[in-house]
Design an enzyme around this catalytic site. Structure first.
Site, mmCIF file in Angstrom:
data_model
loop_
_atom_site.group_PDB
_atom_site.id
_atom_site.type_symbol
_atom_site.label_atom_id
_atom_site.label_comp_id
_atom_site.label_asym_id
_atom_site.label_seq_id
_atom_site.Cartn_x
_atom_site.Cartn_y
_atom_site.Cartn_z
ATOM 1 N N TYR A 60 0.847 -1.200 0.000
ATOM 2 C CA TYR A 60 0.000 0.000 0.000
ATOM 3 C C TYR A 60 0.873 1.236 0.000
ATOM 4 O O TYR A 60 1.831 1.322 0.756
ATOM 5 C CB TYR A 60 -0.909 0.029 1.233
ATOM 6 C CG TYR A 60 -2.360 -0.065 0.824
ATOM 7 C CD1 TYR A 60 -2.925 0.945 0.048
ATOM 8 C CD2 TYR A 60 -3.140 -1.156 1.161
ATOM 9 C CE1 TYR A 60 -4.240 0.851 -0.364
ATOM 10 C CE2 TYR A 60 -4.449 -1.254 0.753
ATOM 11 C CZ TYR A 60 -4.998 -0.246 -0.020
ATOM 12 O OH TYR A 60 -6.294 -0.332 -0.446
ATOM 13 N N GLU A 62 -0.497 4.808 -0.582
ATOM 14 C CA GLU A 62 -1.290 6.025 -0.839
ATOM 15 C C GLU A 62 -0.414 7.258 -0.644
ATOM 16 O O GLU A 62 0.316 7.365 0.341
ATOM 17 C CB GLU A 62 -2.504 6.072 0.078
ATOM 18 C CG GLU A 62 -3.562 5.073 -0.358
ATOM 19 C CD GLU A 62 -4.843 5.163 0.454
ATOM 20 O OE1 GLU A 62 -4.957 6.034 1.313
ATOM 21 O OE2 GLU A 62 -5.725 4.327 0.202
ATOM 22 N N ASP A 213 -5.543 14.085 -25.439
ATOM 23 C CA ASP A 213 -5.712 12.703 -24.986
ATOM 24 C C ASP A 213 -5.004 11.811 -26.007
ATOM 25 O O ASP A 213 -5.535 11.527 -27.079
ATOM 26 C CB ASP A 213 -7.213 12.387 -24.903
ATOM 27 C CG ASP A 213 -7.496 10.934 -24.548
ATOM 28 O OD1 ASP A 213 -6.556 10.114 -24.584
ATOM 29 O OD2 ASP A 213 -8.662 10.624 -24.253
ATOM 30 N N THR A 239 -2.702 6.241 -22.371
ATOM 31 C CA THR A 239 -2.674 4.907 -21.776
ATOM 32 C C THR A 239 -1.313 4.308 -22.090
ATOM 33 O O THR A 239 -0.664 4.668 -23.079
ATOM 34 C CB THR A 239 -3.789 4.002 -22.336
ATOM 35 O OG1 THR A 239 -3.722 4.008 -23.753
ATOM 36 C CG2 THR A 239 -5.158 4.458 -21.877
ATOM 37 N N LYS A 242 -1.428 0.632 -25.152
ATOM 38 C CA LYS A 242 -1.806 0.542 -26.570
ATOM 39 C C LYS A 242 -0.521 0.585 -27.405
ATOM 40 O O LYS A 242 0.278 -0.346 -27.314
ATOM 41 C CB LYS A 242 -2.788 1.653 -26.925
ATOM 42 C CG LYS A 242 -4.125 1.541 -26.152
ATOM 43 C CD LYS A 242 -5.145 2.559 -26.616
ATOM 44 C CE LYS A 242 -6.498 2.387 -25.948
ATOM 45 N NZ LYS A 242 -6.619 3.111 -24.674
ATOM 46 N N ARG A 248 -1.268 -2.449 -18.706
ATOM 47 C CA ARG A 248 -2.565 -1.780 -18.751
ATOM 48 C C ARG A 248 -2.586 -0.639 -17.732
ATOM 49 O O ARG A 248 -2.365 -0.881 -16.543
ATOM 50 C CB ARG A 248 -3.638 -2.814 -18.407
ATOM 51 C CG ARG A 248 -5.055 -2.405 -18.586
ATOM 52 C CD ARG A 248 -5.923 -3.625 -18.785
ATOM 53 N NE ARG A 248 -5.537 -4.250 -20.033
ATOM 54 C CZ ARG A 248 -5.959 -3.847 -21.243
ATOM 55 N NH1 ARG A 248 -6.810 -2.852 -21.351
ATOM 56 N NH2 ARG A 248 -5.541 -4.439 -22.338
HETATM 57 N N1 DSN Z 1 -11.322 0.793 -25.140
HETATM 58 C C1 DSN Z 1 -10.396 1.726 -25.728
HETATM 59 C C2 DSN Z 1 -10.252 1.498 -27.185
HETATM 60 O O1 DSN Z 1 -10.471 0.386 -27.621
HETATM 61 O O2 DSN Z 1 -9.919 2.411 -27.921
HETATM 62 C C3 DSN Z 1 -10.797 3.073 -25.411
HETATM 63 O O3 DSN Z 1 -11.025 3.175 -24.043
#
Ligand code: DSN
Length: 434
Positions: A60, A62, A213, A239, A242, A248
């Site tokens: 933990y 925080e 974004d 993110t 990707k 993730r």
């Molecule tokens: N689920 C993501 C995507 O496939 O682009 C977006 O949050």
């Protein structure tokens, strides 16, 4: 589903839980014998897997490095500091917050940090490629803030100017009329480069803040294949799983002026304890993305998407926006077959071992559950080592499958070809079974 081979490493790692071992083995089998074309997915490195599966999950923490609410965080502080330092170095940013559990949390934190409830946000229409957190009626974002949407221009018959690209004239008009507090760039289904500069100019003209974004193109930006919004946008969210090919999760980079507000919005504003095992894996991914091989990877991702797009156009599909400049290919299925929906196409392709997702296309007459489009991505299979020849072949396999979608023999034949193709490009040699 294939029976798990006795040599599956999950049998040993999860010796006490054969049920979960079996499921992991089956998923490893699926990932290595079918084509992963979901544009938001990738194959992380074994080092990323090792860090995210590590003992850091036990802790933990925080708070932030040097300011924790629990004892015993000496090592954890070093882990998170390392991740922050690697992230800022990779993107050339002043400040990084690596705690967001997901891209959606990162966006929520930015809204919370920069805005008051009820403020106006100008973001991309969902059916033109925007994300749920860009103001979907189903998302908490639209209940707290007032969203106004911009979209893409109309499709044309001119191959040199196909349209369906961000309509900056419309965006500027909306910004002047609505005076948003924040303008958001970024999308989940848009195959073109998003240039941050016109957004900055419009934001400055109307006195708005600017969030980029970068959930989808983060890896292309890190690898130098796309222009960086860092230093142009006030805040950049992304993110890590990707095109960036990490675990993730989400992250935020910003200039010093917003650092304190962003950090407070993530914790304690939105989240509790950070996932330090994932943060360690993010650190690994940031280091991997800073290497020259990653720049080659990013450019291969774009080239492979181009090859896939060209092959699909030859098969008779219409490419939304006329092509691709990133890792995505967005197909309008109606030119191929007026009756074919995205839902049916996704399901048939799944049976042939080609994994992708249905997607709305601009001004789609069908519902988001049915759709007239398919979204494909090149990031994962490029990681597995495929090149333009393989992506051209994938395009023809997609055409063949969908033309023969009522013929079980065609689907079975494509499934066998896909299995053979994947056998030459195992994403995790150690997890592959004969
Ligand atoms: N689920 C993501 C995507 O496939 O682009 C977006 O949050």
């Amino acid at each position: 589903m294939t029976t798990v081979h006795a040599a599956s490493p999950f049998d040993e790692w999860l010796a006490g839980d054969p049920e979960v071992a079996r499921l992991l083995g089956e998923e490893a089998d699926r990932q290595s014998t079918t084509l992963q074309l979901i544009a938001s997915e990738n194959f992380t490195s074994p080092a990323v897997l090792a860090a995210s599966g590590s003992i850091l999950t036990n802790k933990y923490a925080e708070g932030y490095p040097g300011r924790r609410y629990y004892g015993g965080n000496q090592v954890i502080d070093e882990v998170e500091d390392l991740a922050r330092a690697r992230c800022t170095a990779l993107f050339g940013a002043d400040h990084a917050n690596v705690q967001p559990h997901a891209g959606a949390n990162a966006n929520l934190a930015v809204y919370q940090a920069l805005l008051q409830p009820g403020d106006t946000i100008l973001a991309m229409r969902l059916d033109h490629g925007g994300h749920l957190t860009h103001g979907s009626p189903a998302s908490i974002t639209s209940k707290v803030w007032r969203f106004v949407s911009y979209g893409v221009s109309a499709a044309t018959d001119d191959p040199d100017k196909p349209g369906e690209v961000i309509d900056f004239d419309n965006l500027a008009d909306l910004a002047r009329r609505e005076r948003p507090a924040l303008i958001v760039a970024g999308s989940t289904a848009y195959a073109r480069i998003i240039d941050p500069l016109p957004f900055r100019q419009i934001a400055d003209e109307v006195g708005a803040l600017f969030l980029f974004d970068a959930a989808h193109p983060a890896g292309l930006i890190a690898g130098g294949a796309h222009p960086s919004p860092v230093g142009i946008a006030d805040v950049v969210t992304f993110t890590t799983h990707k095109t960036l090919r990490g675990p993730r999760g989400g992250a935020i980079v910003c200039n010093e002026a917003h650092a304190k507000a962003i950090d407070s919005a993530v914790f304690p504003g939105l989240q509790g304890g950070p996932l330090e095992h994932v943060i360690a894996a993010k650190a690994v991914a940031f280091a991997e993305a800073s290497r020259p091989e990653f720049a080659q990877y990013a450019s291969a991702v774009v080239a492979n998407a181009g090859a896939l797009a060209a092959s699909l156009a030859e098969e008779g599909f219409r490419l939304v926006s006329g092509g691709t400049e990133n890792h995505q290919v967005l197909l309008d299925l109606r030119t191929f077959d007026e009756e074919l929906t995205g839902k049916v196409a996704q399901e048939v392709l799944d049976r042939a071992g080609i994994t992708c997702n249905r997607n709305t296309i601009p001004d789609d007459p069908r519902s988001p559950f049915i759709t007239s489009g398919l979204r494909l991505g090149s990031a994962a299979q490029t990681t597995a080592g495929m090149g333009t020849d393989e992506f051209r072949l994938i395009g023809s396999l997609i055409g063949r499958t969908l033309r023969g979608r009522d013929d079980e023999a065609t689907i079975a034949a494509v499934r066998a070809e896909v299995r053979e193709l994947c056998a030459g490009f195992p994403p995790y040699a150690a997890l592959s079974r004969s």
